[in-house]
Design an enzyme around this catalytic site. Structure first.
Site, short mmCIF file in Angstrom:
data_model
loop_
_atom_site.label_atom_id
_atom_site.label_comp_id
_atom_site.label_asym_id
_atom_site.label_seq_id
_atom_site.Cartn_x
_atom_site.Cartn_y
_atom_site.Cartn_z
CG HIS A 15 15.48 20.64 76.67
ND1 HIS A 15 16.69 21.29 76.62
CD2 HIS A 15 14.55 21.61 76.95
CE1 HIS A 15 16.51 22.58 76.83
NE2 HIS A 15 15.23 22.80 77.04
CD GLU A 32 13.59 35.72 78.39
OE1 GLU A 32 14.06 36.41 79.31
OE2 GLU A 32 13.29 34.49 78.50
CG ASP A 84 6.45 38.30 84.54
OD1 ASP A 84 6.23 37.07 84.41
OD2 ASP A 84 6.74 38.81 85.63
N GLY A 85 6.64 36.16 81.73
CA GLY A 85 5.96 34.95 81.28
C GLY A 85 4.66 34.67 82.00
CB SER A 137 12.20 24.93 75.74
OG SER A 137 12.81 24.38 76.89
CG ASP A 183 12.91 26.43 82.26
OD1 ASP A 183 13.28 26.25 83.44
OD2 ASP A 183 13.69 26.37 81.29
CG HIS A 214 9.98 31.95 82.43
ND1 HIS A 214 8.73 31.44 82.71
CD2 HIS A 214 10.18 32.96 83.31
CE1 HIS A 214 8.20 32.11 83.73
NE2 HIS A 214 9.06 33.04 84.10
#
Length: 284
Positions: free
Chosen positions: A18, A118, A143-144, A100, A164, A41
């Site tokens: 971050h 997500e 799904d990212g 994030s 991520d 994600h």
């Protein structure tokens, strides 16, 4: 589908991830033109450190809690990250931790956009609750990796992709390589941040070698180790692949990394920036 970031919010890996993310988004705000951020994600977006999940592991106590104890002597490069934490806790203390998505939204301007993906059904509900009414933020129950195909390139020319993943699958590094190639073809000027865990060194080295061999824009790997990467069953460190690093990131890392290593792992901590692909012409 078992991974829940609520148990790990504010840990040492979040801190380095971050802090660098805040630097990258701040760099995008230096130009007036709008930018777009895709978080593949996204998790819940924001977390309560007093909640049962965070208290069960207590990982934040050796992460963000240590950083805040030393905030008085933090380097200037940590300021955007610390400002985001302060904004999340207007009454002081440390209860709310901005993931994030919340961190990025706090740094965005009215003309900028954020897309959050997500897959976990409960976390999607939390995302929609956290960002309800904000037209700048889009929520995608996907799904990212699918969003790399579905949402890129955006109308905005400038922006950032954060990947991520939970690393629950044994082929996660292979999936990342595929995603990186697709992003490069669809949106070559994007800043891309990819988080990866460091347990044993060999799988990480193989991934980074493959990134370098594939070619593309300027790319560096930023790594913070709590201890030597010799135990494949323990999280020994945290890495962040940075594609198209923005102007000013190199001197910021020179401030951040030694300070964070000393605060988060005073006994065995180490860090390094590994250049993988040489600088290309032009910057975002």
């Amino acid at each position: 589908m078992n991974y829940r970031h609520a148990y790990h919010a504010g840990n040492f890996a979040d801190v380095i991830k971050h802090a660098v993310l805040a630097q990258a988004v701040t760099a995008l705000t230096r130009k007036e033109t709008p930018f777009f951020v895709l978080d593949t994600h996204a998790g819940c977006g924001a977390y309560r450190l007093s909640a049962e999940a965070a208290q069960k592991t207590g990982e934040f106590k050796t992460g963000i809690a240590r950083v805040l104890e030393r905030a008085g002597d933090a380097p200037p490069a940590l300021a955007p990250y610390l400002a985001a934490l302060a904004a999340a806790n207007p009454g002081g203390g440390l209860d709310h931790y901005p993931g994030s998505p919340a961190l990025v939204r706090g740094l965005m301007r009215p003309q900028d956009r954020l897309a959050l993906a997500e897959l976990h059904p409960e976390d999607v509900v939390a995302l929609r609750r956290t960002f309800a009414g904000d037209r700048r933020v889009g929520i995608h129950h996907l799904d990212g990796y699918q969003t790399v195909k579905a949402l890129l390139p955006p109308p905005e020319r400038r922006g950032l992709v954060l990947i991520d993943p939970p690393f629950e699958r044994t082929d996660e590094f292979e999936r990342l390589l595929t995603a990186l190639g697709r992003i490069h073809r669809r949106w070559p000027q994007a800043i891309v941040l990819v988080w990866y865990p460091i347990k044993a060194a060999e799988p990480v080295d193989a991934f980074l070698d493959a990134v370098a061999a594939a070619g593309g824009p300027e790319t560096v790997a930023v790594e913070l180790l709590l201890r030597p990467a010799t135990d494949p069953f323990r999280l020994n460190g945290s890495g962040l692949l940075v594609v198209n690093p923005p102007w000013g990131l190199a001197p910021a890392l020179a401030e951040l990394l030694p300070w964070l290593a000393g605060v988060l792992a005073p006994d065995q901590g180490s860090f390094r920036v590994r250049p993988l692909i040489a600088e290309a012409a032009g910057r975002v």
